[in-house]
Structures are given as structure tokens and as C-alpha cells.
Design a protein around this motif. Structure first.
Motif, short mmCIF file in Angstrom:
data_model
loop_
_atom_site.label_atom_id
_atom_site.label_comp_id
_atom_site.label_asym_id
_atom_site.label_seq_id
_atom_site.Cartn_x
_atom_site.Cartn_y
_atom_site.Cartn_z
N THR A 195 12.50 4.21 0.24
CA THR A 195 12.37 3.24 1.34
C THR A 195 11.65 1.99 0.84
N THR A 196 12.25 0.84 1.11
CA THR A 196 11.61 -0.44 0.78
C THR A 196 11.03 -1.02 2.06
N CYS A 197 10.03 -1.90 1.89
CA CYS A 197 9.38 -2.42 3.08
C CYS A 197 8.72 -3.76 2.83
N VAL A 198 8.38 -4.39 3.93
CA VAL A 198 7.45 -5.52 3.96
C VAL A 198 6.44 -5.21 5.04
N ILE A 199 5.20 -5.63 4.81
CA ILE A 199 4.15 -5.44 5.81
C ILE A 199 3.56 -6.80 6.11
N TYR A 200 3.49 -7.11 7.39
CA TYR A 200 2.94 -8.38 7.85
C TYR A 200 1.68 -8.14 8.66
N GLU A 201 0.77 -9.08 8.55
CA GLU A 201 -0.45 -9.06 9.34
C GLU A 201 -0.35 -10.14 10.40
N LEU A 202 -0.71 -9.79 11.62
CA LEU A 202 -0.73 -10.74 12.73
C LEU A 202 -2.16 -10.82 13.25
N GLN A 203 -2.76 -12.00 13.16
CA GLN A 203 -4.11 -12.21 13.69
C GLN A 203 -4.04 -12.30 15.21
N VAL A 204 -4.86 -11.51 15.86
CA VAL A 204 -4.93 -11.49 17.32
C VAL A 204 -6.39 -11.38 17.73
N SER A 205 -6.65 -11.57 19.00
CA SER A 205 -8.02 -11.43 19.48
C SER A 205 -8.31 -9.96 19.81
N LEU A 246 3.19 -14.58 11.27
CA LEU A 246 2.90 -13.36 10.53
C LEU A 246 2.66 -13.69 9.06
N ARG A 247 1.67 -13.01 8.47
CA ARG A 247 1.33 -13.24 7.07
C ARG A 247 1.73 -12.02 6.25
N LEU A 248 2.57 -12.25 5.24
CA LEU A 248 3.02 -11.17 4.37
C LEU A 248 1.85 -10.63 3.56
N ILE A 249 1.65 -9.30 3.61
CA ILE A 249 0.57 -8.72 2.81
C ILE A 249 1.09 -7.73 1.77
N TYR A 250 2.35 -7.28 1.90
CA TYR A 250 2.91 -6.35 0.92
C TYR A 250 4.43 -6.37 0.99
N GLU A 251 5.05 -6.25 -0.17
CA GLU A 251 6.50 -6.06 -0.24
C GLU A 251 6.79 -5.14 -1.42
N GLY A 252 7.60 -4.12 -1.20
CA GLY A 252 7.93 -3.18 -2.27
C GLY A 252 8.31 -1.84 -1.69
N LYS A 253 8.19 -0.81 -2.52
CA LYS A 253 8.48 0.55 -2.06
C LYS A 253 7.35 1.02 -1.13
N LEU A 254 7.73 1.61 -0.02
CA LEU A 254 6.73 2.08 0.94
C LEU A 254 5.82 3.14 0.29
N SER A 255 6.39 3.99 -0.55
CA SER A 255 5.61 5.05 -1.18
C SER A 255 4.55 4.50 -2.16
N ASP A 256 4.70 3.25 -2.59
CA ASP A 256 3.73 2.63 -3.50
C ASP A 256 2.64 1.85 -2.77
N TYR A 257 2.74 1.75 -1.45
CA TYR A 257 1.79 0.94 -0.70
C TYR A 257 0.39 1.54 -0.75
N ALA A 258 -0.55 0.74 -1.18
CA ALA A 258 -1.97 1.12 -1.20
C ALA A 258 -2.74 -0.02 -0.54
N PRO A 259 -3.23 0.18 0.67
CA PRO A 259 -3.90 -0.90 1.40
C PRO A 259 -5.16 -1.40 0.69
N ARG A 260 -5.33 -2.71 0.74
CA ARG A 260 -6.54 -3.34 0.21
C ARG A 260 -7.29 -3.97 1.36
N ASN A 261 -8.56 -3.84 1.36
CA ASN A 261 -9.37 -4.46 2.43
C ASN A 261 -9.76 -5.86 2.09
#
Length: 180
Positions: free
Chosen positions: A76-86, A165-180
Motif C-alpha cells: 500500500t502506498t500513501c500520502v499523509i497530510y497535516e491540517l492545522q486546526v484549533s 493541507l501540508r504534506l508530511i509523508y509520501e511512500g509505502k504505508l508500512s515504512d511510515y515512522a512518525p516524527r514529532n
């Protein structure tokens, strides 16, 4: 003023037959949308398969990026976006989400809505959604306006095209490792 928070929009392509059919029409790289309230995506919601082996039984689902349907499709491939909200918007979204969680068995997958998008005609039911319609509905009911269209006409690619929306990751979902 309340502190800013983030929600995360996950767009995926599992490569399933259903995804390939949708992709042949949309030409978009990702055809499934989910929403999460944390960067780890441990609290992930959408409308999709209730059981990984049965594409015909769909509805409201809590997804897991390491198990369930996503584990059945390890490429599975993916993109992850961040949306700033209150903070207040997050509270509203979580209240809306609780309605879906409490009534999860009453919801169905809106396949007619997917067809409606192809003719640019919204097909809406009170108890049926498709993935991007659901995510757009959560945002819309919480007062977050990203598009000038009904949630029933929002596609996964609309998220990809949004400048909010701000792109924070693109690639294989199984490779996703969140960074703070």
C-alpha cells in the motif's frame, strides 16, 4: 485564543480491484481517505471494508495501519497530510466522530455516492458514506471549510489538491515512522 492542533489525513492506494476500477476513472494516485487525530495514526477512521477479505461488506471502520485491510496489502502506498486546526475544532470533530462510533453498525458504504461523483451529482443518505465523503463530512460539520462543494462530491484527490493541507509523508504505508 486556543492553541493550534493538527489532524491528519491519510490517502492510500492498496492496489485492490476496487481501487484499480476507481483509479481507471479518476486517474488519481490515491483513492481512499481516512482521518486521524494523532501523527502515529493509531486513531484512524474511515468508511471502507469491515473485514479485509470481504470487499462487499463496507461501512464505518476504525482502521489500523499495521493490521486489518492494510496488512493484507503490504505494498500500500500513501500520502499523509497535516491540517492545522484549533483546539475547539478538534473537540467538534471528536463530538461528530462519537456519533459515528456510537452507531457504527447502522452505517453502510455509499457505493451510489461513488457513482454520483462520476456524474457530478451528490447522492446522499443519512446512514451511508464513502471514505472521502466521511472525512469531508467530519470537517464540514466541525465548521472547517476547505472546498466549495458538498462532502458528497469530495474525492480523495481533493485533499491532495488542497493548499490548506501540508504534506508530511509520501511512500509505502508500512515504512511510515512518525516524527514529532
Amino acid at each position: 485564543m486556543a492553541a493550534d492542533r493538527s489532524v491528519f489525513i491519510l490517502l492510500t492506494n492498496t492496489g485492490t480491484l476496487f481501487t484499480k476500477v476507481i483509479q481507471s476513472y479518476t486517474k488519481a494516485p490515491y483513492n481512499h481517505a481516512s482521518i486521524s487525530f494523532n501523527r502515529e495514526l493509531s486513531e484512524l477512521y474511515s468508511f471502507g471494508r469491515k473485514h479485509p477479505n470481504n470487499p462487499l461488506n463496507g461501512g464505518f471502520v476504525r482502521e489500523d495501519i499495521r493490521t486489518g485491510t492494510f496488512s493484507k496489502y503490504p505494498d500500500t502506498t500513501c500520502v499523509i497530510y497535516e491540517l492545522q486546526v484549533s483546539e475547539r475544532e478538534v473537540e467538534k470533530m471528536k463530538r461528530v466522530l462519537q456519533i459515528f462510533i456510537r452507531r457504527d453498525r447502522k452505517y453502510f458504504y455509499n457505493i451510489l455516492g461513488v457513482i454520483g461523483i462520476t456524474v457530478k451529482e451528490p447522492v446522499e443518505f443519512s446512514n451511508a458514506y464513502f471514505c472521502s465523503q466521511f472525512v469531508a463530512e467530519i470537517l464540514h460539520r466541525s465548521g472547517i471549510k476547505i472546498w466549495n462543494k458538498l462532502p458528497a462530491l469530495v474525492t480523495p484527490d481533493d485533499f491532495r489538491q488542497s493548499d490548506r493541507l501540508r504534506l508530511i509523508y509520501e511512500g509505502k504505508l508500512s515504512d511510515y515512522a512518525p516524527r514529532n
